[in-house]
Enzyme design. Structure first.
Site, PDB file in Angstrom:
ATOM      1  N   GLY A  54       0.786  -1.543  -0.443  1.00  0.00           N
ATOM      2  CA  GLY A  54       0.010   0.003  -0.012  1.00  0.00           C
ATOM      3  C   GLY A  54       0.690   1.458  -0.047  1.00  0.00           C
ATOM      4  O   GLY A  54       0.217   2.032   0.107  1.00  0.00           O
ATOM      5  N   ASP A 110       2.480  -0.404 -10.224  1.00  0.00           N
ATOM      6  CA  ASP A 110       3.751  -1.324  -9.668  1.00  0.00           C
ATOM      7  C   ASP A 110       4.120  -3.075  -9.335  1.00  0.00           C
ATOM      8  O   ASP A 110       4.870  -3.487  -8.723  1.00  0.00           O
ATOM      9  CB  ASP A 110       4.069  -0.638  -8.680  1.00  0.00           C
ATOM     10  CG  ASP A 110       5.802  -0.757  -7.772  1.00  0.00           C
ATOM     11  OD1 ASP A 110       6.547  -0.937  -8.894  1.00  0.00           O
ATOM     12  OD2 ASP A 110       5.814  -0.574  -6.744  1.00  0.00           O
ATOM     13  N   LYS A 150       5.549  -0.412 -14.510  1.00  0.00           N
ATOM     14  CA  LYS A 150       6.195  -1.283 -14.027  1.00  0.00           C
ATOM     15  C   LYS A 150       6.484  -2.107 -14.578  1.00  0.00           C
ATOM     16  O   LYS A 150       6.147  -2.928 -15.480  1.00  0.00           O
ATOM     17  CB  LYS A 150       6.351  -1.299 -12.232  1.00  0.00           C
ATOM     18  CG  LYS A 150       8.435  -2.891 -12.569  1.00  0.00           C
ATOM     19  CD  LYS A 150       8.691  -2.455 -11.014  1.00  0.00           C
ATOM     20  CE  LYS A 150       7.394  -3.467  -9.917  1.00  0.00           C
ATOM     21  NZ  LYS A 150       8.516  -3.608  -9.088  1.00  0.00           N
TER      22      LYS A 150
HETATM   23  C1  LIG Z   1       6.479  -4.599  -5.337  1.00  0.00           C
HETATM   24  S1  LIG Z   1       4.986  -4.912  -5.189  1.00  0.00           S
HETATM   25  C2  LIG Z   1       3.527  -3.331  -4.715  1.00  0.00           C
HETATM   26  C3  LIG Z   1       4.414  -2.605  -3.942  1.00  0.00           C
HETATM   27  C4  LIG Z   1       3.671  -1.552  -4.395  1.00  0.00           C
HETATM   28  N1  LIG Z   1       3.444  -0.614  -4.939  1.00  0.00           N
HETATM   29  C5  LIG Z   1       3.715  -0.710  -2.578  1.00  0.00           C
HETATM   30  O1  LIG Z   1       4.032   0.470  -2.683  1.00  0.00           O
HETATM   31  O2  LIG Z   1       2.978  -0.649  -1.992  1.00  0.00           O
HETATM   32  C6  LIG Z   1       4.082  -5.111  -6.538  1.00  0.00           C
HETATM   33  C7  LIG Z   1       2.132  -6.076  -6.334  1.00  0.00           C
HETATM   34  O3  LIG Z   1       2.175  -6.412  -7.103  1.00  0.00           O
HETATM   35  C8  LIG Z   1       1.093  -7.704  -7.284  1.00  0.00           C
HETATM   36  N2  LIG Z   1       0.755  -8.526  -7.945  1.00  0.00           N
HETATM   37  C9  LIG Z   1       1.752  -9.068  -8.809  1.00  0.00           C
HETATM   38  N3  LIG Z   1       0.715  -9.578  -9.788  1.00  0.00           N
HETATM   39  C10 LIG Z   1      -0.390  -9.339  -9.986  1.00  0.00           C
HETATM   40  C11 LIG Z   1      -1.845  -9.791 -10.721  1.00  0.00           C
HETATM   41  N4  LIG Z   1      -1.494 -10.467 -11.741  1.00  0.00           N
HETATM   42  N5  LIG Z   1      -2.486  -8.929  -9.986  1.00  0.00           N
HETATM   43  C12 LIG Z   1      -2.978  -8.364  -8.976  1.00  0.00           C
HETATM   44  N6  LIG Z   1      -1.551  -7.898  -7.705  1.00  0.00           N
HETATM   45  C13 LIG Z   1      -0.522  -8.022  -8.703  1.00  0.00           C
HETATM   46  C14 LIG Z   1       1.719  -8.310  -5.774  1.00  0.00           C
HETATM   47  O4  LIG Z   1       0.646  -8.986  -4.901  1.00  0.00           O
HETATM   48  C15 LIG Z   1       2.269  -7.654  -4.847  1.00  0.00           C
HETATM   49  O5  LIG Z   1       2.067  -6.939  -3.547  1.00  0.00           O
END
Ligand SMILES: C[S@@+](CC[C@H](N)C(=O)[O-])C[C@H]1O[C@@H](n2cnc3c(N)ncnc32)[C@H](O)[C@@H]1O
Length: 200
Positions: A54, A110, A150
């Site tokens: 988050g 992201d 990203k």
């Molecule tokens: C690097 S983290 C994001 C961090 C966020 N921007 C923050 O500032 O807290 C990447 C996220 O992408 C999510 N994610 C990966 N594949 C996904 C998908 N197909 N649909 C939704 N979320 C996805 C993961 O569950 C993870 O929580």
């Protein structure tokens, strides 16, 4: 592996995020990109894809925006954020988003795939996520809206840039200072969505 975890925990932005109440060090990537490119304004509606835990949503709310956030994983509540637990690659998730709100001023993504350690596989998985985010952005962005997504760099990066760039007045690939030095991640920044009326 243990050594790498210790390194991560000592990271400057990790401690800065902890100190300032951000849920992730990634918050600083959005803060830096917003400062440089002016992506989020007061009263904007933001769609935050791959949002958990988050940090980006916290930054968007601080900047005065209202947020709809989506992630595969759960996310603890944040005032001003409506959360959908779902897969950004599924049509069902898009339906849930547009039920909450039809149009957004910015779509920010992201999302990261689970890292396998194989550079090519991770690159291709991140390209798939970026394409899904773009499909959603095309459906929900207001004309003039902004898009940040990203990807992990690789041979598909130029192709993806070419695919996205025609839809925006301003477009750039950018690596914020808060991205780790060894990371292959890069962000596509698109500003001024042209909308469908001007496109073939
Ligand atoms: C690097 S983290 C994001 C961090 C966020 N921007 C923050 O500032 O807290 C990447 C996220 O992408 C999510 N994610 C990966 N594949 C996904 C998908 N197909 N649909 C939704 N979320 C996805 C993961 O569950 C993870 O929580």
């Amino acid at each position: 592996m243990k050594q790498r975890r210790i390194e991560d925990r000592k990271d400057y932005y990790y401690w800065k995020a902890k100190k300032n109440g951000y849920r992730s060090r990634a918050a600083y990537k959005l803060l830096q990109m917003d400062k440089k490119f002016g992506l989020i304004k007061k009263d904007y509606w933001i769609l935050d894809l791959g949002a958990s835990p988050g940090g980006w949503s916290q930054v968007a709310v601080e900047l005065g925006a209202r947020v709809v956030a989506v992630d595969l994983n759960p996310m603890k509540e944040i005032d001003g954020v409506t959360f959908i637990q779902g897969d950004i690659c599924s049509e069902e998730t898009l339906e849930k988003i547009v039920k909450i709100r039809e149009r957004f001023d910015a779509v920010i993504c992201d999302a990261s795939p689970k890292i396998t350690g194989n550079w090519d596989i991770d690159h291709l998985k991140s390209v798939d996520l970026a394409k899904s985010a773009f499909m959603i952005a095309k459906r929900v962005l207001k004309p003039g809206g902004n898009f940040v997504v990203k990807m992990f760099q690789g041979e598909e990066t130029p192709r993806l840039f070419n695919q996205f760039k025609g839809y925006f007045r301003f477009k750039k690939l950018h690596s914020p200072q808060a991205s780790r030095k060894r990371s292959s991640e890069i962000y596509f920044i698109g500003k001024g969505f042209k909308g469908f009326s001007t496109l073939k």
